[in-house]
Design a protein around this motif. Structure first.
Motif: not given
Length: 268
Positions: A127-128, A260, A263-264, A106, A125, A167, A110, A163
């Protein structure tokens, strides 16, 4: 993750080892920053690769495989996003570490986005977003290993745009919070409390030593700045201890918690 990206001035084997060392030094110090020296596989049992869905290359081939991957990462004739996606899939397939391959991968993803100019400051994010549907993600990796690269590129591309939106929302939430503090902080202009308020937008949990170090002031002045922001409702103490005290900016942490959560959950 930020520290891992800072050591990645070049995208090569040495940078990957440095990332792994940074990320894993506390968790597995004896193996941090070293290529694996054992077999790894996915599926099967912990004792044997019998029945495994994937067996990674024998460990003696890892350094050469990483060097080959570094050559690919250095190419300038591949779109950055597709290049990052393919690098990610190949890195996960090489699986160069006994533990920490995922988090290092990850960081590498980035780092590529940053080196390619797609992300300059924030850690987007991506990768999330990839892991919101793990079955689809692992299917994309599986077919990549069978020779079809398109699904993993699509997966990474699909993860990027939500993502980025998440952000931007985080940046806006934190900026609004900082603007609101400007109406509550009663320190004189130029006082350390204002510099501390700026610091809290990126480091929302602090102690006196960190504040003194980051602001370049004495611990006495750092404590005065903390006390000012406590009185003005910007900081609250974590716990009730009298020693080794830590304070947090709850509004920034709330914004990060919302970030967070977003992001999920990827919109399909």
């Amino acid at each position: 993750m930020a520290e891992a990206l800072n050591v990645a001035e070049r995208l090569d084997g040495a940078a990957i080892l440095a990332m792994h060392r940074t990320l894993m030094a506390d968790h597995m110090p004896s193996a941090a920053g070293r290529w694996r020296e054992e077999a790894v596989w996915i599926g099967g049992s912990a004792r044997s690769p019998h029945g495994a869905t994937y067996v990674a290359p024998v460990h003696t081939r890892v350094p050469d495989a990483i060097d080959d991957l570094a050559v690919f990462m250095a190419r300038e004739d591949v779109p950055v996003l597709a290049q990052a996606a393919l690098t990610h899939a190949q890195f996960e397939s090489i699986h160069p570490f006994p533990d920490g391959t995922g988090r290092t991968g990850r960081a590498l993803l980035h780092a590529q986005l940053r080196h390619g100019g797609l992300a300059r400051e924030a850690i987007v994010p991506v990768s999330a977003g990839l892991l919101t549907d793990t079955d689809r993600y692992f299917r994309a990796l599986s077919v990549y290993r069978d020779g079809d690269a398109e699904p993993i590129v699509v997966e990474v591309a699909d993860a990027v745009f939500p993502a980025l939106a998440s952000s931007r929302r985080l940046i806006a939430d934190v900026s609004d919070t900082r603007a609101g503090w400007g109406e509550r902080i009663r320190a004189r202009r130029g006082a350390a409390a204002w510099a501390l308020a700026d610091l809290l937008t990126t480091r929302p949990v602090v102690d006196v030593r960190l504040v003194a170090d980051r602001l370049g002031i004495t611990t006495v002045n750092a404590r005065l700045a903390v006390d000012r922001l406590v009185e003005d409702g910007v900081l609250t103490q974590v716990g009730n201890g009298a020693r080794d005290r830590v304070w947090q900016a709850a509004e920034v942490l709330d914004a990060m918690d919302r970030f967070a959560a977003r992001s999920r959950h990827r919109v399909v």
